[in-house]
Design a protein around this motif. Structure first.
Motif, PDB file in Angstrom:
ATOM      1  N   ARG A   1      42.883  18.992  52.830  1.00 50.28           N
ATOM      2  CA  ARG A   1      44.047  19.875  52.761  1.00 50.28           C
ATOM      3  C   ARG A   1      44.600  19.904  51.329  1.00 50.28           C
ATOM      4  O   ARG A   1      44.922  20.964  50.795  1.00 50.28           O
ATOM      5  CB  ARG A   1      45.106  19.374  53.736  1.00 50.28           C
ATOM      6  N   HIS A   2      44.661  18.743  50.696  1.00 47.77           N
ATOM      7  CA  HIS A   2      45.200  18.681  49.334  1.00 47.77           C
ATOM      8  C   HIS A   2      44.297  19.427  48.349  1.00 47.77           C
ATOM      9  O   HIS A   2      44.774  20.106  47.444  1.00 47.77           O
ATOM     10  CB  HIS A   2      45.377  17.220  48.892  1.00 47.77           C
ATOM     11  N   LEU A   3      42.994  19.282  48.572  1.00 46.74           N
ATOM     12  CA  LEU A   3      42.034  19.999  47.728  1.00 46.74           C
ATOM     13  C   LEU A   3      42.294  21.504  47.799  1.00 46.74           C
ATOM     14  O   LEU A   3      42.325  22.196  46.778  1.00 46.74           O
ATOM     15  CB  LEU A   3      40.622  19.682  48.244  1.00 46.74           C
ATOM     16  N   ALA A   4      42.487  21.998  49.010  1.00 50.16           N
ATOM     17  CA  ALA A   4      42.748  23.437  49.188  1.00 50.16           C
ATOM     18  C   ALA A   4      44.060  23.829  48.511  1.00 50.16           C
ATOM     19  O   ALA A   4      44.145  24.869  47.848  1.00 50.16           O
ATOM     20  CB  ALA A   4      42.782  23.784  50.675  1.00 50.16           C
ATOM     21  N   LEU A   5      45.085  22.970  48.649  1.00 46.04           N
ATOM     22  CA  LEU A   5      46.387  23.284  48.038  1.00 46.04           C
ATOM     23  C   LEU A   5      46.315  23.260  46.513  1.00 46.04           C
ATOM     24  O   LEU A   5      47.133  23.874  45.837  1.00 46.04           O
ATOM     25  CB  LEU A   5      47.458  22.293  48.514  1.00 46.04           C
ATOM     26  N   LYS A   6      45.330  22.554  45.979  1.00 52.27           N
ATOM     27  CA  LYS A   6      45.177  22.495  44.514  1.00 52.27           C
ATOM     28  C   LYS A   6      44.212  23.559  44.002  1.00 52.27           C
ATOM     29  O   LYS A   6      43.980  23.657  42.808  1.00 52.27           O
ATOM     30  CB  LYS A   6      44.677  21.110  44.086  1.00 52.27           C
ATOM     31  N   ALA A   7      43.621  24.313  44.919  1.00 54.16           N
ATOM     32  CA  ALA A   7      42.638  25.314  44.492  1.00 54.16           C
ATOM     33  C   ALA A   7      43.007  26.703  45.012  1.00 54.16           C
ATOM     34  O   ALA A   7      42.145  27.530  45.277  1.00 54.16           O
ATOM     35  CB  ALA A   7      41.245  24.920  44.978  1.00 54.16           C
ATOM     36  N   GLY A   8      44.311  26.952  45.167  1.00 54.11           N
ATOM     37  CA  GLY A   8      44.720  28.313  45.504  1.00 54.11           C
ATOM     38  C   GLY A   8      45.573  28.457  46.751  1.00 54.11           C
ATOM     39  O   GLY A   8      46.304  29.431  46.898  1.00 54.11           O
ATOM     40  N   ALA A   9      45.495  27.498  47.695  1.00 52.32           N
ATOM     41  CA  ALA A   9      46.245  27.657  48.947  1.00 52.32           C
ATOM     42  C   ALA A   9      47.726  27.359  48.736  1.00 52.32           C
ATOM     43  O   ALA A   9      48.091  26.574  47.855  1.00 52.32           O
ATOM     44  CB  ALA A   9      45.664  26.752  50.028  1.00 52.32           C
ATOM     45  N   ASN A  10      48.581  27.999  49.568  1.00 47.78           N
ATOM     46  CA  ASN A  10      50.035  27.793  49.396  1.00 47.78           C
ATOM     47  C   ASN A  10      50.802  27.748  50.718  1.00 47.78           C
ATOM     48  O   ASN A  10      52.020  27.901  50.723  1.00 47.78           O
ATOM     49  CB  ASN A  10      50.616  28.905  48.510  1.00 47.78           C
ATOM     50  N   VAL A  11      50.085  27.588  51.826  1.00 49.38           N
ATOM     51  CA  VAL A  11      50.736  27.600  53.147  1.00 49.38           C
ATOM     52  C   VAL A  11      50.186  26.445  53.974  1.00 49.38           C
ATOM     53  O   VAL A  11      48.997  26.115  53.865  1.00 49.38           O
ATOM     54  CB  VAL A  11      50.436  28.933  53.897  1.00 49.38           C
ATOM     55  N   VAL A  12      51.053  25.843  54.803  1.00 51.30           N
ATOM     56  CA  VAL A  12      50.567  24.871  55.791  1.00 51.30           C
ATOM     57  C   VAL A  12      51.104  25.269  57.162  1.00 51.30           C
ATOM     58  O   VAL A  12      52.294  25.580  57.312  1.00 51.30           O
ATOM     59  CB  VAL A  12      51.002  23.431  55.437  1.00 51.30           C
ATOM     60  N   MET A  13      50.216  25.303  58.128  1.00 48.01           N
ATOM     61  CA  MET A  13      50.605  25.631  59.505  1.00 48.01           C
ATOM     62  C   MET A  13      50.845  24.312  60.247  1.00 48.01           C
ATOM     63  O   MET A  13      49.970  23.443  60.243  1.00 48.01           O
ATOM     64  CB  MET A  13      49.474  26.372  60.222  1.00 48.01           C
ATOM     65  N   VAL A  14      52.007  24.193  60.864  1.00 49.37           N
ATOM     66  CA  VAL A  14      52.339  22.955  61.566  1.00 49.37           C
ATOM     67  C   VAL A  14      52.339  23.251  63.069  1.00 49.37           C
ATOM     68  O   VAL A  14      52.986  24.201  63.520  1.00 49.37           O
ATOM     69  CB  VAL A  14      53.721  22.428  61.116  1.00 49.37           C
ATOM     70  N   ASN A  15      51.603  22.442  63.805  1.00 49.98           N
ATOM     71  CA  ASN A  15      51.414  22.742  65.226  1.00 49.98           C
ATOM     72  C   ASN A  15      52.539  22.170  66.087  1.00 49.98           C
ATOM     73  O   ASN A  15      52.742  20.961  66.131  1.00 49.98           O
ATOM     74  CB  ASN A  15      50.061  22.182  65.681  1.00 49.98           C
ATOM     75  N   PHE A  16      53.249  23.065  66.789  1.00 51.01           N
ATOM     76  CA  PHE A  16      54.343  22.650  67.678  1.00 51.01           C
ATOM     77  C   PHE A  16      53.986  22.843  69.152  1.00 51.01           C
ATOM     78  O   PHE A  16      54.875  22.802  70.016  1.00 51.01           O
ATOM     79  CB  PHE A  16      55.623  23.420  67.355  1.00 51.01           C
ATOM     80  N   THR A  17      52.720  23.076  69.458  1.00 48.03           N
ATOM     81  CA  THR A  17      52.334  23.212  70.871  1.00 48.03           C
ATOM     82  C   THR A  17      52.603  21.871  71.563  1.00 48.03           C
ATOM     83  O   THR A  17      52.143  20.828  71.085  1.00 48.03           O
ATOM     84  CB  THR A  17      50.835  23.546  70.987  1.00 48.03           C
ATOM     85  N   PRO A  18      53.343  21.897  72.688  1.00 50.48           N
ATOM     86  CA  PRO A  18      53.671  20.609  73.310  1.00 50.48           C
ATOM     87  C   PRO A  18      52.451  19.950  73.943  1.00 50.48           C
ATOM     88  O   PRO A  18      51.538  20.630  74.401  1.00 50.48           O
ATOM     89  CB  PRO A  18      54.700  20.996  74.392  1.00 50.48           C
ATOM     90  N   ALA A  19      52.466  18.596  73.936  1.00 47.15           N
ATOM     91  CA  ALA A  19      51.455  17.851  74.692  1.00 47.15           C
ATOM     92  C   ALA A  19      51.715  18.111  76.180  1.00 47.15           C
ATOM     93  O   ALA A  19      52.864  18.328  76.564  1.00 47.15           O
ATOM     94  CB  ALA A  19      51.579  16.365  74.388  1.00 47.15           C
ATOM     95  N   PRO A  20      50.724  18.119  77.054  1.00 46.64           N
ATOM     96  CA  PRO A  20      49.317  17.854  76.778  1.00 46.64           C
ATOM     97  C   PRO A  20      48.539  19.113  76.387  1.00 46.64           C
ATOM     98  O   PRO A  20      47.340  19.066  76.192  1.00 46.64           O
ATOM     99  CB  PRO A  20      48.811  17.346  78.125  1.00 46.64           C
ATOM    100  N   TYR A  21      49.282  20.250  76.267  1.00 47.20           N
ATOM    101  CA  TYR A  21      48.577  21.520  76.057  1.00 47.20           C
ATOM    102  C   TYR A  21      47.901  21.587  74.693  1.00 47.20           C
ATOM    103  O   TYR A  21      46.871  22.237  74.535  1.00 47.20           O
ATOM    104  CB  TYR A  21      49.550  22.693  76.236  1.00 47.20           C
ATOM    105  N   ASN A  22      48.484  20.898  73.690  1.00 42.39           N
ATOM    106  CA  ASN A  22      47.899  20.969  72.343  1.00 42.39           C
ATOM    107  C   ASN A  22      46.429  20.514  72.341  1.00 42.39           C
ATOM    108  O   ASN A  22      45.609  21.066  71.617  1.00 42.39           O
ATOM    109  CB  ASN A  22      48.739  20.191  71.320  1.00 42.39           C
ATOM    110  N   THR A  23      46.112  19.538  73.193  1.00 38.30           N
ATOM    111  CA  THR A  23      44.707  19.078  73.219  1.00 38.30           C
ATOM    112  C   THR A  23      43.819  20.069  73.973  1.00 38.30           C
ATOM    113  O   THR A  23      42.603  20.055  73.815  1.00 38.30           O
ATOM    114  CB  THR A  23      44.570  17.695  73.878  1.00 38.30           C
TER     115      THR A  23
END
Ligand code: 5AD
Length: 356
Positions: free
Chosen positions: A291-313
């Motif tokens: 993830r850090h590599l991508a952020l240092k090579a052009g990326a500028n967004v991070v998606m944070v997952n808020f799907t509740p357990a147990p559905y996220n799995t």
């Protein structure tokens, strides 16, 4: 091939000059970069992409809160673990209250973009989704992004008028042969048509592709990247293919993180102002470092997952998706940002020159 080699040896100066002079990288240039084994050249590519990112989208890392509200899907994309072919997967669909609970957690975290994502759920009631969008928009000042696949114009219109601001529809691959092999019963033409419709309806529109698909080499990826440049998309999600055991591609090898980051870097050179996530798939294959590599090579967004357990799995598009608590993910990004002269932006974070 000789042409590509000659180009690559002189690339160290060529790419910087091309970028500075505003000239366009052509398909062979891009394929050479993607396939190069010259580490110096690749470091230079990453450095240039990072500069372009700083100049055109700034130091801020934009956060998005994702809610995967249904894992039902009518399609059978050969790479995807939630396709209809996977009969061993338990299916779920969140109800309105569960979605709103997740929205409240996103808003409480400070994030101001809610991404509603699902498979192409054949039982999805478009009016239900419209009512959720309207509820979210009246609950808080947030941007709503939809990522629910291919629908008809009237549904896209309905959701737009209910308040949806943005839409993500990855093209996955622009290669007609690869597309048709991987997407039985679907068509590249219809996907392109949907993307144009979304743009016409005024959605901030995002697309993206998978890196490391069978039959896909530097030329095919270069083609995807040129498609992104031409389409002037507001968002671009470029992620590595990860083999899922319950799919036809179970035995196909993992994609390389390197190739994915190269593709992100070239995308930044071509699409200077687009928002680009360091995707969860990048973090799955390459860990936090990926993830850090991508952020240092052009990326500028991070998606944070808020799907509740147990559905996220159960939103099992590919295996080993990290399921860390959102608060932990956010604080890790903040730590990284602090150490890397970047900041974390919680506000709406529109595409350049766009408003919600
Ligand atoms: N590896 C990586 N990404 C995947 N997706 C689906 N399956 C995989 C996989 N095996 C991504 C696709 C799609 C979204 C549902 O998830 O890009 O757009």
């Amino acid at each position: 091939m000789v042409y590509a080699r000659v180009k690559v040896t002189s690339f160290a100066c060529t790419i910087a000059e091309l970028v500075r002079s505003g000239s366009k990288l052509d398909k062979d240039d891009i394929a050479s970069i993607l396939g190069s084994d010259d580490q110096v050249l690749i470091e230079q590519l990453y450095g240039l992409a990072d500069q372009e990112r700083a100049e055109h989208v700034g130091q801020e890392i934009l956060l998005r809160g994702v809610i995967e509200f249904s894992n039902y899907c009518r399609n059978s994309c050969a790479y995807c673990g939630i396709g209809i072919h996977n009969r061993s997967l338990a299916r779920y669909r969140l109800d309105a209250n569960q979605v709103m609970d997740a929205v409240k957690r996103i808003v409480a975290s400070g994030i101001r973009t809610v991404v509603l994502q699902s498979g192409e759920d054949p039982y999805l009631d478009p009016a239900w989704l419209a009512s959720i969008i309207a509820r979210i928009k009246s609950f808080a000042q947030v941007a709503v992004t939809l990522s629910v696949g291919e629908w008809q114009e009237h549904e896209y219109r309905l959701w737009r008028s209910a308040g949806a601001d943005r839409y993500l529809l990855k093209i996955e691959t622009t290669d007609p042969l690869i597309y048709s092999k991987l997407h039985p019963g679907m068509s590249l033409e219809n996907r392109l048509r949907c993307l144009s419709l979304l743009q016409e309806l005024g959605y901030q529109t995002g697309t993206g592709n998978l890196i490391g698909l069978p039959g896909q080499g530097p030329q095919q990826i270069a083609q995807d990247l040129l498609f992104f440049a031409k389409g002037q998309f507001d968002m671009l999600a470029i992620g590595p293919f990860i083999p899922h055991p319950d799919t036809p591609l179970a035995r196909h090898p993992y994609s390389s993180i390197d190739l994915t980051v190269r593709a992100i870097a070239v995308a930044r050179l071509l699409c200077k102002a687009s928002n680009m996530p360091a995707t969860t798939a990048v973090a799955t294959v390459g860990g936090q470092q990926g993830r850090h590599l991508a952020l240092k090579a052009g990326a500028n967004v991070v998606m944070v997952n808020f799907t509740p357990a147990p559905y996220n799995t159960l939103y099992d598009i590919y295996p080993d998706r990290p399921c860390a608590e959102p608060i932990r993910v956010i604080s890790r990004i903040q730590d990284w940002a602090r150490a890397n002269n970047r900041t974390v932006l919680f506000s709406v974070g529109n595409a350049k020159d766009k408003k919600v």
